[in-house]
Design a protein around this motif. Structure first.
Motif, PDB file in Angstrom:
ATOM      1  N   THR A 163      95.438  41.058  88.131  1.00 55.30           N
ATOM      2  CA  THR A 163      95.534  40.287  86.898  1.00 55.30           C
ATOM      3  C   THR A 163      94.553  39.134  86.977  1.00 55.30           C
ATOM      4  N   THR A 164      93.878  38.875  85.883  1.00 57.38           N
ATOM      5  CA  THR A 164      92.869  37.810  85.882  1.00 57.38           C
ATOM      6  C   THR A 164      93.251  36.675  84.944  1.00 57.38           C
ATOM      7  N   ALA A 165      94.545  36.574  84.637  1.00 56.50           N
ATOM      8  CA  ALA A 165      94.990  35.570  83.668  1.00 56.50           C
ATOM      9  C   ALA A 165      94.624  34.158  84.101  1.00 56.50           C
ATOM     10  N   ASN A 166      94.652  33.881  85.404  1.00 58.00           N
ATOM     11  CA  ASN A 166      94.368  32.536  85.889  1.00 58.00           C
ATOM     12  C   ASN A 166      92.958  32.393  86.453  1.00 58.00           C
ATOM     13  N   LEU A 167      92.144  33.442  86.298  1.00 53.99           N
ATOM     14  CA  LEU A 167      90.759  33.352  86.746  1.00 53.99           C
ATOM     15  C   LEU A 167      89.964  32.480  85.782  1.00 53.99           C
ATOM     16  N   GLU A 168      88.993  31.751  86.327  1.00 56.36           N
ATOM     17  CA  GLU A 168      88.178  30.863  85.500  1.00 56.36           C
ATOM     18  C   GLU A 168      87.634  31.606  84.279  1.00 56.36           C
ATOM     19  N   THR A 169      87.674  30.948  83.140  1.00 54.74           N
ATOM     20  CA  THR A 169      87.225  31.567  81.890  1.00 54.74           C
ATOM     21  C   THR A 169      85.758  31.965  81.959  1.00 54.74           C
ATOM     22  N   ASP A 170      84.920  31.113  82.551  1.00 50.90           N
ATOM     23  CA  ASP A 170      83.493  31.416  82.637  1.00 50.90           C
ATOM     24  C   ASP A 170      83.242  32.687  83.437  1.00 50.90           C
ATOM     25  N   ILE A 171      83.966  32.845  84.535  1.00 47.16           N
ATOM     26  CA  ILE A 171      83.789  34.037  85.366  1.00 47.16           C
ATOM     27  C   ILE A 171      84.265  35.285  84.630  1.00 47.16           C
ATOM     28  N   GLN A 172      85.402  35.185  83.919  1.00 49.12           N
ATOM     29  CA  GLN A 172      85.873  36.318  83.134  1.00 49.12           C
ATOM     30  C   GLN A 172      84.841  36.719  82.090  1.00 49.12           C
ATOM     31  N   SER A 173      84.253  35.732  81.423  1.00 48.27           N
ATOM     32  CA  SER A 173      83.268  36.020  80.385  1.00 48.27           C
ATOM     33  C   SER A 173      82.042  36.713  80.964  1.00 48.27           C
ATOM     34  N   VAL A 174      81.556  36.206  82.115  1.00 46.90           N
ATOM     35  CA  VAL A 174      80.371  36.803  82.726  1.00 46.90           C
ATOM     36  C   VAL A 174      80.665  38.221  83.200  1.00 46.90           C
ATOM     37  N   LEU A 175      81.821  38.441  83.813  1.00 50.88           N
ATOM     38  CA  LEU A 175      82.174  39.789  84.265  1.00 50.88           C
ATOM     39  C   LEU A 175      82.281  40.746  83.080  1.00 50.88           C
ATOM     40  N   TYR A 176      82.830  40.285  81.974  1.00 52.14           N
ATOM     41  CA  TYR A 176      82.918  41.140  80.794  1.00 52.14           C
ATOM     42  C   TYR A 176      81.523  41.489  80.284  1.00 52.14           C
ATOM     43  N   ARG A 177      80.637  40.498  80.199  1.00 50.34           N
ATOM     44  CA  ARG A 177      79.286  40.747  79.710  1.00 50.34           C
ATOM     45  C   ARG A 177      78.521  41.693  80.627  1.00 50.34           C
ATOM     46  N   ILE A 178      78.738  41.557  81.933  1.00 46.81           N
ATOM     47  CA  ILE A 178      78.085  42.463  82.872  1.00 46.81           C
ATOM     48  C   ILE A 178      78.591  43.886  82.664  1.00 46.81           C
ATOM     49  N   GLY A 179      79.919  44.032  82.517  1.00 42.95           N
ATOM     50  CA  GLY A 179      80.473  45.359  82.246  1.00 42.95           C
ATOM     51  C   GLY A 179      79.911  45.923  80.954  1.00 42.95           C
ATOM     52  N   GLN A 180      79.852  45.103  79.917  1.00 46.39           N
ATOM     53  CA  GLN A 180      79.344  45.539  78.612  1.00 46.39           C
ATOM     54  C   GLN A 180      77.880  45.967  78.715  1.00 46.39           C
ATOM     55  N   GLU A 181      77.057  45.141  79.366  1.00 46.76           N
ATOM     56  CA  GLU A 181      75.636  45.449  79.471  1.00 46.76           C
ATOM     57  C   GLU A 181      75.388  46.673  80.336  1.00 46.76           C
ATOM     58  N   ALA A 182      76.105  46.776  81.466  1.00 49.14           N
ATOM     59  CA  ALA A 182      75.903  47.904  82.373  1.00 49.14           C
ATOM     60  C   ALA A 182      76.319  49.222  81.714  1.00 49.14           C
ATOM     61  N   ILE A 183      77.441  49.223  80.995  1.00 51.03           N
ATOM     62  CA  ILE A 183      77.884  50.443  80.315  1.00 51.03           C
ATOM     63  C   ILE A 183      76.886  50.817  79.226  1.00 51.03           C
ATOM     64  N   ASN A 184      76.457  49.845  78.432  1.00 51.15           N
ATOM     65  CA  ASN A 184      75.493  50.130  77.370  1.00 51.15           C
ATOM     66  C   ASN A 184      74.170  50.643  77.936  1.00 51.15           C
TER      67      ASN A 184
END
Length: 343
Positions: free
Chosen positions: A238-259
């Motif tokens: 669970t990443t509920a308490n993970l820093e927001t900036d890190i969550q955002s960057v990980l999401y963008r990396i996943g989005q860019e890598a999949i695309n």
């Protein structure tokens, strides 16, 4: 002419680098900073000459012991790292730069440049280049959004408006009226779906409301339905308490890598893994596509989010970023961050 010579002499004396000029191995002139270093650090210009001589002989061992001959035969400039004042707690780190001024007369200069200053200048230049790249990327993203709004959203809304006008301007039978209203409703639903898709690309609400792993699963489901490629997301954290900036960057990396995999890799399957350990969290995106030569793609490419941008985003948050790929072997994109939970 005399005034020009005065300016040149003033510039030479006030230079921020220590400059020694030699003729046939004999010191002819040096500037003010060079004189100060000689006095304060007891630097012997002949010592600097020997350092340069030794460095050149090591680099071009096929030549003889003649310093001037080595330089004359191979290059007009050479840079040698050198430490001064070894007996202090903080040694002074410099580059000793040789420059050939007059080859027939054997006139050359040795210049001491502070490594710290050069490093700071390189960092500023790199930061300026990165800022320019990010600005270009933002502009490209704005262009893409603007084009999508004009070509798709605006056209869809305009088509629905024209349909509504027809309702007011023409008389219809019951069946024709039903058909037209359904067409308008269908057009508006398509436009709404495109608006939602753009909103998800810009910032998915599920990321803010439910966290990183559910957001990645929603992203994978949507892209899989659109592309027909199997995309799976697995994780144990669970990443509920993970820093927001890190969550955002990980999401963008996943989005860019999949695309990237969907656009370029010709992949049949993409796997996304999000795993948290005691002190770090790892995101991996693995595809079975055609792969590529990684070094050739590590450059500014003008895209909204390219490999360079992903790498810089991760480094800015003290993470590590790695891409493993070869032609014909698929691609693995990995981002790793030290875990730091928000309060």
């Amino acid at each position: 002419m005399l005034e020009t010579q005065s300016w040149i002499k003033r510039y030479f004396d006030e230079a921020t680098d220590a400059v020694f000029i030699f003729e046939n191995h004999e010191l002819v002139i040096c500037n003010q900073l060079a004189n100060e270093l000689q006095q304060e650090l007891k630097i012997d210009p002949q010592y600097l000459l020997e350092v340069a001589d030794t460095a050149v002989q090591q680099q071009f061992s096929q030549t003889d012991n003649c310093f001037s001959c080595v330089i004359k035969n191979h290059m007009h400039n050479i840079s040698i790292p050198i430490n001064l004042s070894h007996d202090t707690v903080h040694p002074l780190n410099y580059f000793l730069v040789y420059h050939l001024i007059d080859q027939p007369q054997h006139v050359f200069s040795l210049t001491l440049k502070s490594r710290g200053v050069i490093k700071r200048m390189d960092q500023l230049a790199q930061q300026r280049q990165l800022t320019q790249y990010v600005n270009r990327a933002h502009e490209e993203e704005r262009k893409r959004i603007s084009q999508d709004l004009h070509d798709s959203i605006a056209q869809g809304v305009y088509s629905a408006i024209m349909g509504v006008r027809r309702l007011n301007e023409q008389a219809f039978t019951t069946n024709d009226l039903t058909t037209l209203t359904k067409e308008i409703e269908h057009q508006l639903n398509d436009t709404l779906a495109e608006v939602k898709g753009m909103a998800l690309d810009i910032r998915p609400s599920v990321l803010d409301n439910f966290g990183l792993l559910p957001a990645l699963r929603v992203l994978a489901k949507r892209l899989s339905e659109n592309s027909g490629v199997m995309i799976s997301v697995n994780g144990n954290t669970t990443t509920a308490n993970l820093e927001t900036d890190i969550q955002s960057v990980l999401y963008r990396i996943g989005q860019e890598a999949i695309n990237n995999a969907l656009k370029h890799a010709q992949a049949d399957e993409i796997n996304v893994l999000l795993v948290a350990h005691d002190h770090y969290i790892i995101l991996e995106i693995i595809d079975d596509g055609v792969g590529f030569d990684v070094p050739k793609h590590h450059r500014f490419n003008g895209r909204s989010l390219g490999l360079m941008n992903m790498n810089e985003r991760v480094k800015a948050l003290n993470g590590t970023f790695e891409i493993k790929s070869k032609p014909g072997t698929g691609t693995t994109v990995t981002a790793k961050f030290p875990i730091k939970f928000s309060e």
